[in-house]
Design an enzyme around this catalytic site. Structure first.
Site, mmCIF file in Angstrom:
data_model
loop_
_atom_site.group_PDB
_atom_site.id
_atom_site.type_symbol
_atom_site.label_atom_id
_atom_site.label_comp_id
_atom_site.label_asym_id
_atom_site.label_seq_id
_atom_site.Cartn_x
_atom_site.Cartn_y
_atom_site.Cartn_z
ATOM 1 N N GLU A 110 -4.895 -4.958 10.694
ATOM 2 C CA GLU A 110 -3.887 -3.915 10.866
ATOM 3 C C GLU A 110 -4.145 -3.180 12.181
ATOM 4 O O GLU A 110 -4.979 -2.246 12.217
ATOM 5 C CB GLU A 110 -3.966 -2.900 9.716
ATOM 6 C CG GLU A 110 -3.638 -3.477 8.359
ATOM 7 C CD GLU A 110 -3.056 -2.416 7.434
ATOM 8 O OE1 GLU A 110 -1.989 -2.685 6.866
ATOM 9 O OE2 GLU A 110 -3.633 -1.328 7.289
ATOM 10 N N HIS B 254 -9.399 1.013 5.251
ATOM 11 C CA HIS B 254 -8.099 1.231 5.915
ATOM 12 C C HIS B 254 -8.300 2.177 7.098
ATOM 13 O O HIS B 254 -9.134 3.091 7.034
ATOM 14 C CB HIS B 254 -7.103 1.821 4.906
ATOM 15 C CG HIS B 254 -5.703 1.823 5.435
ATOM 16 N ND1 HIS B 254 -5.261 2.764 6.327
ATOM 17 C CD2 HIS B 254 -4.672 0.967 5.235
ATOM 18 C CE1 HIS B 254 -3.998 2.502 6.641
ATOM 19 N NE2 HIS B 254 -3.618 1.408 5.989
ATOM 20 N N GLY C 88 2.864 2.349 10.920
ATOM 21 C CA GLY C 88 3.816 3.455 10.813
ATOM 22 C C GLY C 88 4.549 3.779 12.101
ATOM 23 O O GLY C 88 5.218 4.799 12.191
ATOM 24 N N GLU D 3 -6.702 4.621 8.058
ATOM 25 C CA GLU D 3 -6.543 6.045 7.720
ATOM 26 C C GLU D 3 -7.820 6.598 7.078
ATOM 27 O O GLU D 3 -8.134 7.782 7.244
ATOM 28 C CB GLU D 3 -5.311 6.229 6.813
ATOM 29 C CG GLU D 3 -4.029 6.063 7.621
ATOM 30 C CD GLU D 3 -2.849 5.494 6.853
ATOM 31 O OE1 GLU D 3 -2.840 5.539 5.606
ATOM 32 O OE2 GLU D 3 -1.915 4.986 7.519
ATOM 33 N N SER E 14 3.908 -1.995 10.376
ATOM 34 C CA SER E 14 5.363 -2.028 10.575
ATOM 35 C C SER E 14 6.005 -3.350 10.140
ATOM 36 O O SER E 14 6.962 -3.820 10.756
ATOM 37 C CB SER E 14 5.714 -1.691 12.030
ATOM 38 O OG SER E 14 5.302 -0.371 12.330
ATOM 39 N N ASN F 139 0.864 -1.189 0.000
ATOM 40 C CA ASN F 139 0.000 0.000 0.000
ATOM 41 C C ASN F 139 0.898 1.235 0.000
ATOM 42 O O ASN F 139 1.477 1.585 1.025
ATOM 43 C CB ASN F 139 -0.891 -0.034 1.259
ATOM 44 C CG ASN F 139 -1.722 1.224 1.413
ATOM 45 O OD1 ASN F 139 -1.776 2.061 0.503
ATOM 46 N ND2 ASN F 139 -2.372 1.365 2.558
ATOM 47 N N TRP F 140 0.998 1.866 -1.165
ATOM 48 C CA TRP F 140 1.906 3.022 -1.295
ATOM 49 C C TRP F 140 1.390 4.256 -0.574
ATOM 50 O O TRP F 140 2.116 5.236 -0.420
ATOM 51 C CB TRP F 140 2.106 3.377 -2.776
ATOM 52 C CG TRP F 140 2.763 2.320 -3.602
ATOM 53 C CD1 TRP F 140 3.172 1.073 -3.201
ATOM 54 C CD2 TRP F 140 3.088 2.410 -4.994
ATOM 55 N NE1 TRP F 140 3.719 0.387 -4.250
ATOM 56 C CE2 TRP F 140 3.677 1.185 -5.366
ATOM 57 C CE3 TRP F 140 2.923 3.396 -5.964
ATOM 58 C CZ2 TRP F 140 4.115 0.929 -6.663
ATOM 59 C CZ3 TRP F 140 3.353 3.140 -7.252
ATOM 60 C CH2 TRP F 140 3.950 1.918 -7.592
ATOM 61 N N LYS F 141 0.118 4.250 -0.205
ATOM 62 C CA LYS F 141 -0.517 5.432 0.389
ATOM 63 C C LYS F 141 -0.316 6.626 -0.563
ATOM 64 O O LYS F 141 -0.291 6.424 -1.788
ATOM 65 C CB LYS F 141 0.001 5.669 1.803
ATOM 66 C CG LYS F 141 -0.110 4.389 2.651
ATOM 67 C CD LYS F 141 0.081 4.580 4.108
ATOM 68 C CE LYS F 141 -0.094 3.245 4.825
ATOM 69 N NZ LYS F 141 -0.032 3.365 6.279
HETATM 70 P P1 13P Z 1 3.294 0.500 7.730
HETATM 71 O O1 13P Z 1 3.822 -0.755 7.085
HETATM 72 O O2 13P Z 1 3.988 1.739 7.263
HETATM 73 O O3 13P Z 1 3.218 0.371 9.208
HETATM 74 O O4 13P Z 1 1.779 0.693 7.216
HETATM 75 C C1 13P Z 1 0.911 -0.386 7.260
HETATM 76 C C2 13P Z 1 -0.301 -0.045 6.507
HETATM 77 O O5 13P Z 1 -1.052 0.839 6.890
HETATM 78 C C3 13P Z 1 -0.557 -0.777 5.258
HETATM 79 O O6 13P Z 1 -1.852 -0.564 4.800
#
Ligand code: 13P
Length: 260
Positions: free
Chosen positions: A173, A103, A179, A105, A218, A11-13
């Site tokens: 997650e 997600h 993160g 976020e 992470s 997931n590149w966000k």
């Molecule tokens: P990180 O791997 O940066 O913790 O993010 C996980 C994530 O939100 C994947 O969708």
């Protein structure tokens, strides 16, 4: 060993612009080719921003890459006056196989409720996309309700109107692990993944046995092997480490670290 095909999803966000995304996919493809990665043993999918999907699709098709691609979100609606929204129909037309839904976020920064998540899961399925349904508890939830209660409730709500047997992926997650550099332990991930699989099993045993459950939060090359050893963890949804080619390729090749 289950016969579920492991999935490593990146997931590149909101990272990598148009040119960077093309360079990234090319370099990832070369790196995995050099390493003789066998896509029939570990599936690999990338989730660029909407604006990069077209070029990633073109590159994958032109070079006949075995990589899959998907979107990070979709509209609950099919078409119409929804400024700024992107329909599942458009994603399907760009050969997206997957779409991330719910997600954390999106839930926390964009106010997506369980109802919205459920309607997006339904929209994905209407267009033949495989939703990657994200669930996870905050640190406060963990303290108040224990590890599985919130993710289990979120999954039940997301799947309320979904027909058993529908092709989907679940991603656990924990919000506190995203993160933060502080991943869950493999044991914690396994415990929640088993509880999530039990939610599916309440509806249909064969569905539960066939559905992949990912861990996210992470994940990096140094810790992936531990998660992949767990019986109910079928892959990873990777954020930060998914936009660093060598690190992501190393996660994909976790079998090297597991020694299988
Ligand atoms: P990180 O791997 O940066 O913790 O993010 C996980 C994530 O939100 C994947 O969708």
């Amino acid at each position: 060993m289950s016969d579920r095909l492991p999935l490593i999803a990146g997931n590149w966000k909101m990272n990598l612009d148009h040119l960077q995304s093309i360079a990234f996919v090319q370099k990832l493809a070369w790196t995995l080719k050099d390493a003789r990665h066998d896509f029939s043993t570990v599936e690999v999918a990338v989730f660029p921003p909407f604006t990069d999907l077209r070029s990633v699709q073109t590159l994958i098709a032109a070079d006949k890459l075995e990589l899959r691609h998907g979107a990070q979100d979709l509209s609950a609606h099919d078409s119409g006056a929804y400024t700024g929204e992107v329909s599942g129909a458009f994603l399907a037309a760009l050969d997206c196989r997957y779409v991330i839904v719910g997600h954390s976020e999106r839930r926390t920064l964009h106010g997506e409720t369980d109802e919205v998540v459920a309607s997006k899961v339904a929209a994905a399925l209407r267009f033949g996309l495989v939703p990657i349904v994200c669930v996870g508890e905050t640190a406060d939830d963990l303290e108040t309700h224990g590890p599985s209660a919130v993710p289990v409730a979120q999954l039940r709500a997301a799947l309320e109107d979904v027909a058993p047997g529908s092709a989907l992926v679940v991603a656990y997650e924990p919000v506190w692990a995203i993160g933060s550099g502080q991943a869950a332990t493999p044991d914690q991930a396994q415990q929640v993944a088993a509880a999530l699989r039990a939610v599916l099993a309440e509806r249909d045993g064969a569905w539960a046995a066939a559905t992949r459950i990912l861990y996210g939060g992470s994940v990096k090359a140094a810790n992936i092997a531990g998660f992949m050893r767990e019986p109910d963890v079928d892959g990873a949804l990777v954020g930060g480490a998914s936009i660093v080619v060598d690190e992501f390729a190393s996660i994909v090749r976790y079998q090297k670290h597991v020694g299988v």
